[in-house]
Design an enzyme around this catalytic site. Structure first.
Site, PDB file in Angstrom:
ATOM      1  N   LYS A 115      -9.781 -65.484 -37.042  1.00 18.66           N
ATOM      2  CA  LYS A 115      -9.925 -66.854 -36.531  1.00 18.66           C
ATOM      3  C   LYS A 115      -8.721 -67.218 -35.665  1.00 18.66           C
ATOM      4  O   LYS A 115      -8.824 -67.975 -34.717  1.00 18.66           O
ATOM      5  CB  LYS A 115      -9.991 -67.850 -37.692  1.00 18.66           C
ATOM      6  N   LYS A 121       2.994 -63.581 -41.103  1.00 14.27           N
ATOM      7  CA  LYS A 121       2.836 -65.009 -40.791  1.00 14.27           C
ATOM      8  C   LYS A 121       4.172 -65.620 -40.429  1.00 14.27           C
ATOM      9  O   LYS A 121       4.266 -66.434 -39.516  1.00 14.27           O
ATOM     10  CB  LYS A 121       2.226 -65.758 -41.982  1.00 14.27           C
ATOM     11  N   LYS A 149      -7.616 -56.786 -34.916  1.00 16.17           N
ATOM     12  CA  LYS A 149      -8.493 -57.167 -36.028  1.00 16.17           C
ATOM     13  C   LYS A 149      -9.178 -58.498 -35.696  1.00 16.17           C
ATOM     14  O   LYS A 149      -8.522 -59.405 -35.178  1.00 16.17           O
ATOM     15  CB  LYS A 149      -7.641 -57.335 -37.303  1.00 16.17           C
TER      16      LYS A 149
END
Ligand code: TYM
Length: 326
Positions: free
Chosen positions: A197, A114, A194
């Site tokens: 969202k 992230k 993968k």
């Protein structure tokens, strides 16, 4: 004898997709029969990405709750609740943060990922502490099992480490929970990465049949298979990965026909879209039923939070006692 306990959760950062369904939620529906089950909608965790747009969260919470129930969670058999409705999670998170070394958190792959993806100079304290809050979610219920997708395994490992450290310092309070994976622990998105969202590659449970078909048509297939009669390589193909879930009985035939050059990608995709839509139809139907019943969802979430609070409150009494906080 009482049933062993189970906890799992999902972030209301958007609506749920096939990865959430096949990696976790389908398993939850089966497991609610065998375990004393708690299913959380983790709105505080969602603030690690939506802190500047918190107004989006209540809508997402409703959608996730609807997807949970539409997929088959039964509020009579399990507790479905919102994380922020059970404030005890925050207290345990704070206490765990006192005994979690920074080095453990900096090594967590989801944090590293992230940080790199967001490409901002300073990440929030909450993002670093994300897995500590997740450990609190799990351990406050003394859960024996946590059914999740493969991406959550590092968080589960950290949860066990926190439990061990707490028990070492203050005495045996927490069991070390085990992850439960499904055969589809990593569902690919239509671009081959993968399904997520945040990658814009997801098929959502709330997508209508036409949207699903459209997305399947765009899905990534074997780039070496150009003509219908070219032999294919199903191992790298998103459509084949989804056939293994949604066309299970035919998967062996599909694989051998593809390898032998007896199956074109267009037909293969249309077959998948048909099966996928048939699998999603019952969910779509239950979704509509729930949307039509005003107030029912709120009642379910209120009841779920009460049930969860009772267990969380007992654990916190124990924790405060061993930490001399009474
Ligand atoms: P979240 O919201 O990202 O995902 C929810 C669940 O869906 C699984 N999943 C997938 N499985 C297979 N293939 C995929 N493409 C795929 N994408 C998502 C995830 O593994 C997960 O099981 N940190 C958690 C939320 C959380 C939690 C908890 C989970 C907070 N507290 C306590 C369990 C227990 C998360 O981000 O999930």
């Amino acid at each position: 004898m009482s049933k062993p306990r189970l906890l799992s959760g999902m972030q209301p950062t958007g609506v749920l997709h096939l990865g959430n369904l096949e990696g976790a939620l389908r398993n939850w529906v089966q497991l609610q029969e065998q375990y004393d089950s708690y299913f959380c909608i983790v709105d505080w965790h969602a603030l690690t990405t939506l802190a500047e747009r918190p107004e989006e969260i209540p809508h997402n919470v409703r959608e996730v709750a609807i997807d949970y129930i539409a997929a088959g969670l039964d509020p009579e058999k399990c507790a479905i609740f919102v994380q922020s409705h059970v404030k005890e999670h925050a207290e345990l998170h704070l206490l765990f943060s006192m005994i979690t070394p920074l080095g453990w958190l900096e090594r967590v792959p989801t944090y590293k990922e992230k940080r790199e993806n967001l490409q901002i100079e300073s990440v929030s304290y909450g993002l670093l502490g994300y897995p500590v809050l997740q450990a609190a979610d799990i351990l406050i219920y003394k859960a024996a099992v946590v059914p999740v997708g493969e991406d959550q395994l590092p968080h589960l490992e950290l949860t066990r480490e926190i439990a061990r450290r707490f028990n070492y310092l203050y005495g045996e309070v927490f069991p070390e929970p085990e992850a439960l994976l499904t055969p589809a622990a990593r569902v690919p998105g239509i671009d081959g990465r993968k399904m997520s969202k945040s990658y814009n590659n997801a098929i959502y449970l709330s997508d209508d049949a036409q949207t699903v078909t459209q997305k399947v048509k765009q899905a990534y297939t074997d780039p070496l298979k150009i003509r219908k009669n070219d032999p294919g390589h199903p191992e790298g193909c998103v459509v084949f990965a989804l056939h293994q879930i949604y066309s299970k009985d035919d998967a062996t035939t599909i694989e051998s026909e593809c390898r032998a050059g007896q199956r074109g990608c267009v037909d293969c995709k249309m077959q998948l879209a048909g099966n996928l839509n048939s699998a999603l139809d019952p969910l779509r139907h239950r979704r509509q039923e729930l949307l039509a019943k005003a107030g029912q969802l709120e009642r379910i979430l209120k009841g779920g939070a009460e049930k969860a609070r009772a267990v969380a409150g007992e654990t916190m009494k124990e924790v405060r006692k061993v930490m001399h906080l009474e």
